[in-house]
Each structure stands twice: as C-alpha cells, then as structure tokens.
Design an enzyme around this catalytic site. Structure first.
Site, mmCIF file in Angstrom:
data_model
loop_
_atom_site.group_PDB
_atom_site.id
_atom_site.type_symbol
_atom_site.label_atom_id
_atom_site.label_comp_id
_atom_site.label_asym_id
_atom_site.label_seq_id
_atom_site.Cartn_x
_atom_site.Cartn_y
_atom_site.Cartn_z
ATOM 1 N N HIS A 214 -7.703 -5.722 0.154
ATOM 2 C CA HIS A 214 -6.706 -4.906 0.560
ATOM 3 C C HIS A 214 -5.593 -5.675 1.626
ATOM 4 O O HIS A 214 -6.393 -5.689 2.630
ATOM 5 C CB HIS A 214 -6.810 -3.320 1.088
ATOM 6 C CG HIS A 214 -5.712 -2.498 0.676
ATOM 7 N ND1 HIS A 214 -4.997 -2.187 -0.350
ATOM 8 C CD2 HIS A 214 -5.090 -1.724 1.826
ATOM 9 C CE1 HIS A 214 -4.093 -1.155 -0.052
ATOM 10 N NE2 HIS A 214 -4.363 -0.864 1.458
ATOM 11 N N SER B 108 0.754 -1.250 0.081
ATOM 12 C CA SER B 108 -0.078 -0.008 0.129
ATOM 13 C C SER B 108 0.788 1.282 0.117
ATOM 14 O O SER B 108 1.801 1.334 -0.781
ATOM 15 C CB SER B 108 -0.812 -0.067 1.049
ATOM 16 O OG SER B 108 -1.901 0.492 0.725
HETATM 17 C C1 GTR Z 1 -5.423 4.528 1.770
HETATM 18 C C2 GTR Z 1 -4.918 5.227 0.863
HETATM 19 C C3 GTR Z 1 -4.300 4.482 -0.145
HETATM 20 C C4 GTR Z 1 -3.268 3.520 0.391
HETATM 21 C C5 GTR Z 1 -3.712 2.976 1.850
HETATM 22 C C6 GTR Z 1 -2.738 2.275 2.715
HETATM 23 O O1 GTR Z 1 -6.233 5.275 2.634
HETATM 24 O O2 GTR Z 1 -5.964 5.991 0.096
HETATM 25 O O3 GTR Z 1 -3.467 5.108 -1.084
HETATM 26 O O4 GTR Z 1 -1.963 3.822 0.480
HETATM 27 O O5 GTR Z 1 -4.487 3.982 2.503
HETATM 28 O O6 GTR Z 1 -1.849 2.536 2.833
HETATM 29 O O7 GTR Z 1 -3.127 1.466 3.466
#
Ligand code: GTR
Length: 419
Positions: free
Chosen positions: A400, A259
C-alpha cells in the site's frame, strides 16, 4: 410471542457483535461469493442503452444513486472564496519551478474555512496541465522549504512518519517527498496543486460537523455527505481557483489520490466534469474495487471502522452487498470517456487488486459507446506490466502506497493523453 421476538433480536444483535469483532477478511479467490453485477448499459426499467444521449441521461440517475446511497449528497457551493498568497518562490526545484502557497478562505453564512494550497508550476511551459491531489500529512511533508506551512487544522496521526505525537510538527518536513516526485512532474511540463485533506474535513467521526461541513447548517439526514464526499467537494473548490489562473491549463487537470483519498479522487471526477483525468491509487473498497466480491476490506468492515466516510444510509448494505443498487464499476463508468488510471499493489490485498482492476474493466461498454478502448475483464495483467488505453491499470510489486513507480506510469499516461 413478544419474548420470542425479543430473543431473536438479541441473538441477531450478538451475531452482528461477534461478526464485527472477529472479522476475517477473505483473501481466497475461490471463496468469492457468486454475484450479479448491475449491467452498466441498462436503464432502471431494464431496457438497453445504445446511444450516448441515452447514457448521458442514465448517468445522472446513477450519479444520484451513488450520492443518496453511498457517498452522500454534497451541497452546491454558494459562498465566497477569498484568495491570499502566503509565499512565493520563483526558483524552486533547482530553478525550474515557481512555487506558491495560497490560502483559500471559503466564507458562507458568517462562517469560514481555510484551505492551504501548495502549487508548483513549470517555469518554462505555461499554461501547464496539472495534477491536483490531497495529501495525508500536510504540505510541508512535500518539501524542505521552511516557507511552506505546517497545517494547523487537525492532523490524523504522524506515527507513519516516525513522529511520536499527534501534533502537526516541523519534524515531518520533507517526509513525503518520495510519494510526490514534483521534480519529475516539472520535467514533463506538468504542475502540481496539493493540500492537506484535514483542512477540508478532519478525518474523525464528529457527527459531520467540522471542516467544510460546518459551513452548512442543514439538518443531518441518512444521505448527508460523509468525509469522502467532503474531500471531493474541497477538490472542486481548489479547481474553482485553478480555473482563474492564466498559468494553469484548466482543460487538462488530473485529480489524483491514494487510498481513502483515491476514493475521494474518483468521486470528485464523477461529480465535477472539469476534471479531465482521474487517477486512483490503491483506492480499494468503495474506491475502484467491486463491493460484491467481498475480498479483503468489505462494506460492513469499512462502515464499522470509518462511520464518518460515507452517507449513513450506506450502512444498510453491511453484509448486504447484493442489495446495493450500484457497484463500483458504475462509478468508473460515470467517468467515461475521460482517461482514468487505476493502480494496485500486489501485497495490498486488503484493497483487492483484482477487484480494483475489474472495477475499471467492467466499465468497458460505456467507454466503447464513446468509441474508446478500455480494458477487458479477462486481461488482468501480470505484476509490473501496466496496461494503458483510455483506462490504464497496473498492479505493482509491493504494498500500500503511492510510490515513484506509480508516478512514472501516471506521467506516461498523461503524456499519452495530453501530448
Ligand atoms: C484503511 C482503510 C482503507 C484505506 C486506507 C487508507 O485503513 O481500510 O479503505 O482507505 O485506510 O486510506 O490508507
């Protein structure tokens, strides 16, 4: 005339306000705007690049554009690093690994920042190739071993870990072991070095002052380094240390991140040629995903949510992706000919899986220039069917996260390139 002008400014401002409050991400492939991607093998004057030498020259220019317009310009490290061993265990991972926690103190201009690095090395096979990656919640979340310290630097939040408050706490010890299968890495003969990202730069907007930013007094400009660049810079400092260890095969160090830390891993790979492999897990917007697609998270949205991640200059491209002088496929192209693995989650639409795939695939001409097989933009694979060449890609079932399935592929990819 002046009133009309002021009225126009007011209406525009309100429009922007409404936009930012009511951001509705696009998840419809048929609503992707028409866009022209900058061609990877073109010089600034429009002439074609046909040789590696010409590309190597162009590469420096593109790197400079990413630095000044997107991530910010990182300082050259000219300080001193003090190394302190905090703990060592020669019977970690059922006796198969040596585990150490090391404090790297970066000293410059009378100021100091401590980075706590947790290292696992296979006992049998050294010098060992390594994975190097930042973690989100502290080194103690990767192990049940109480000798490993809970970070004292600022912690983002522990909500995901089922811990009620924001304080670093022993309650989350071991909570991220599934995301970092150290036993499997050791089994394959690889080591791991990891550190808490907040040690390098706490993840909030404080005007670029704390963390490693504090080692430098340089006045802030539109192109000053944001947090993603600071995290990448910190990875290079750990690499400085790894290159001093006999037990580490520093020619084979893969920088890996999930991420926002996947964005940092990509940028680290671009600015530091010592990383010989790069792994981007669900890195999304301003990671592997093409910005011009405006699918899921967009440039405007990310800059409004996280104004400290990138150079201030990058804000100029909010809702203006077509004006970006570079797009993210050029970041992957900067990594050529290194092996690069890009991973998505099918339910992680916010990160734009197809855009992440295309970020890698559109770098193809540069990989081909080096005689390497990349991915072609037409071959977006089905779920759970990894593609592995000089560039690897998979879209996994689920959302995610950096999960055991992802690591299984990274280990296979490392075996393919390192064994
Ligand atoms: C989210 C963000 C993403 C990603 C994520 C993370 O809120 O929008 O770009 O980086 O966080 O790092 O878990």
């Amino acid at each position: 005339m002046k009133q009309v002008f002021l009225l126009m400014i007011f209406v525009l401002h309100q429009g922007v306000q409404v936009y930012s409050q009511a951001f509705v991400p696009n998840y419809d492939e048929t609503n992707i705007p028409m866009y022209d991607l900058p061609k990877v093998l073109l010089n600034a004057d429009g002439s074609e690049i046909t040789t590696k030498a010409a590309w190597e020259k162009r590469k420096e220019e593109i790197l400079a554009v990413f630095a000044s317009q997107v991530y910010g310009e990182s300082p050259i490290w000219d300080g001193e690093m003090k190394v302190t061993e905090l703990s060592s265990n020669r019977t970690a991972i059922d006796g198969k690994a040596i585990q150490k926690e090391i404090k790297l103190t970066l000293q410059r201009d009378g100021k100091a920042v401590d980075l706590y690095v947790l290292i696992f090395l296979p006992r049998q096979q050294t010098p060992a190739p390594m994975f190097l990656g930042l973690n989100f919640y502290g080194n103690h979340t990767l192990t049940m071993d109480k000798a490993v310290l809970v970070p004292q630097s600022w912690m983002r939040n522990n909500a995901d870990l089922g811990v009620e408050n924001n304080l670093p706490s022993d309650k989350s010890r071991g909570a991220r072991m599934a995301n970092w299968p150290v036993g499997d890495m050791i089994e394959h003969g690889y080591g791991l070095a990891t550190l808490y990202y907040g040690d390098i730069d706490p993840d909030f907007d404080d005007g670029f002052k704390n963390g490693v930013h504090g080692l430098y007094d340089s006045p802030r400009t539109e192109s000053s380094w944001g947090s993603v660049a600071a995290w990448a810079w910190g990875l290079s400092r750990v690499m400085d240390y790894l290159t001093t260890l006999q037990e580490v095969d520093s020619e084979r160090v893969a920088v890996v991140g999930h991420s926002r830390l996947g964005k940092a891993a990509l940028w680290a790979g671009a600015i530091d040629s010592r990383f010989s492999m790069v792994i981007s897990n669900n890195s999304g917007c301003v990671g592997a995903a093409l910005s011009r697609r405006r699918y899921g998270e967009t440039v405007g949205r990310i800059n409004r949510s996280f104004p400290h991640w990138f150079a201030t200059r990058f804000i100029a491209y909010n809702e203006q992706e077509d004006k970006l002088p570079v797009d993210q496929h050029q970041l992957i192209a900067l990594l050529a000919p290194k092996p690069v693995y890009i991973a998505s989650g099918v339910d992680d639409q916010w990160a734009d899986p197809r855009g992440e795939f295309l970020g890698g695939a559109e770098a193809l001409p540069v990989y081909e220039l080096y005689g390497k097989r990349g991915l072609s933009p037409e071959e977006f694979p089905p779920v759970d069917r990894p593609l592995m060449r000089q560039i690897g890609y998979h879209i996994r079932s689920g959302g995610h996260g950096m999960l055991p399935y992802d690591w299984q592929q990274y280990l296979l990819f490392a075996n393919m390139h390192w064994k």
